[in-house]
Design an enzyme around this catalytic site. Structure first.
Site, short mmCIF file in Angstrom:
data_model
loop_
_atom_site.label_atom_id
_atom_site.label_comp_id
_atom_site.label_asym_id
_atom_site.label_seq_id
_atom_site.Cartn_x
_atom_site.Cartn_y
_atom_site.Cartn_z
N GLY A 15 -3.91 -12.19 -6.49
CA GLY A 15 -3.41 -11.20 -5.56
C GLY A 15 -3.54 -9.81 -6.15
N CYS A 16 -3.50 -8.79 -5.30
CA CYS A 16 -3.69 -7.42 -5.79
C CYS A 16 -2.54 -6.98 -6.69
CB CYS A 16 -3.87 -6.46 -4.61
SG CYS A 16 -2.63 -6.61 -3.30
N TYR A 17 -1.30 -7.13 -6.21
CA TYR A 17 -0.15 -6.76 -7.04
C TYR A 17 -0.08 -7.61 -8.31
CZ TYR A 17 1.88 -4.26 -2.96
OH TYR A 17 2.13 -3.42 -1.90
#
Length: 307
Positions: free
Chosen positions: A113-115
């Site tokens: 995921g990006c975060y």
């Protein structure tokens, strides 16, 4: 001979950006379905099983369904959804942490995921080295451009220019938390506080540290040097030198596939702030998928990336 790549979900933001990064590359041949065929399960199954590599840019349930359509024992998959990020049999696609050899030899890779990309890149080397405790209630504050929210959020922000800040995930239990906990090796779920700002792309992920309260904690300069050593030689992950006095997200940010890490420390060494800056659509999504594809195909890791 070019490897055949099918992007399932190619009409979405992540899929479009992956296709842009692969455009013009002789190493790959993109398998493209028209709009009607993209909605036909039989046509999708045929495309999936005829490909050498399949990149899933789908919601979680649709990604699981796509995997269930695989009958070929040679097709290799990169899943950009969160469906398989802690699943048995899937390799977590953060090469700098998981290891490039593991990804290069994998049949099933789950794109981070990006975060979590920022959170894990900051914490995992430090916890693994014993410089920060695994048994600690970490907090993660983060802001992202609205493109990470998909078509509906993009349309909402672009239709309403009065939105200055969107705080969300207020019920806790965000779907990113399991991978953040698992791939750092934490004893407790981190408290994850994400938000969206009126910029199309870009992301800042921060982990504040109360070093003086921790049972084990190295000084900020030691944390920084450890991160520099962990990512030594990487063309994608860069650890900034001290002296920066502000970090900005700009609405004009261009696509980029790098990840920039910072360690800020109080003069007395009692507190620190770990901060990651990245493009949520780059190293946080499409760029990471292409990086993993390159490794799986035996190609230079940074081929086609925007560095």
């Amino acid at each position: 001979m070019s490897a055949r790549v099918f992007i399932d979900g190619a009409a979405g933001t992540t899929g479009l950006e992956i296709a842009e990064r692969l455009a013009g590359r002789d190493e790959f041949e993109l398998v493209v379905l028209d709009e009607e065929a993209r909605k036909d399960t039989t046509a999708r199954a045929e495309a999936i099983n005829a490909a050498d590599f399949v990149i899933l840019c789908l919601p979680d349930d649709a990604a699981r369904e796509a995997v269930s359509l695989i009958t070929s024992d040679t097709v290799r998959v990169i899943d950009a959804s969160s469906a398989h990020r802690t699943a048995v049999g899937w390799v977590y696609g953060l090469p700098e942490v998981t290891g490039r050899k593991a990804i290069a030899g994998a049949r099933r890779v789950s794109n981070p995921g990006c975060y979590p990309t920022g959170f894990i890149a900051l914490l995992q080397p430090l916890v693994s080295a014993g410089l920060l405790p695994c048994e600690w209630p970490y907090v993660c504050h983060a802001v992202s451009g609205y493109s990470g929210g998909g078509k509906q959020l993009i349309a909402r922000f672009e239709a309403d220019d009065d939105i200055a800040f969107r705080d969300y995930g207020l019920a806790l239990g965000h779907k990113h938390v399991p991978e953040m906990k698992t791939h750092v090796g934490l004893a407790y779920d981190p408290v994850f506080a994400p938000a969206v700002v009126p910029a199309h792309r870009g992301m800042i992920v921060e982990v504040p540290l109360a070093l003086e309260a921790m049972p084990v904690a190295a000084a900020p300069e030691v944390l920084r040097e450890t991160l520099k050593h962990a990512y030594l030689g990487s063309e994608i992950v860069r650890v900034a030198e001290p002296g920066v006095d502000e970090l900005l997200l700009r609405r004009s940010m261009a696509p980029v596939d790098t990840l920039e890490l910072h360690v800020f420390g109080a003069k007395d060494g009692k507190q620190a702030r770990l901060v990651a800056v990245l493009d949520n659509l780059g190293k946080g999504a499409s760029g990471a998928a292409v990086q993993n594809l390159n490794l799986m195909a035996g190609l230079p890791e940074t081929a086609g990336l925007r560095l």
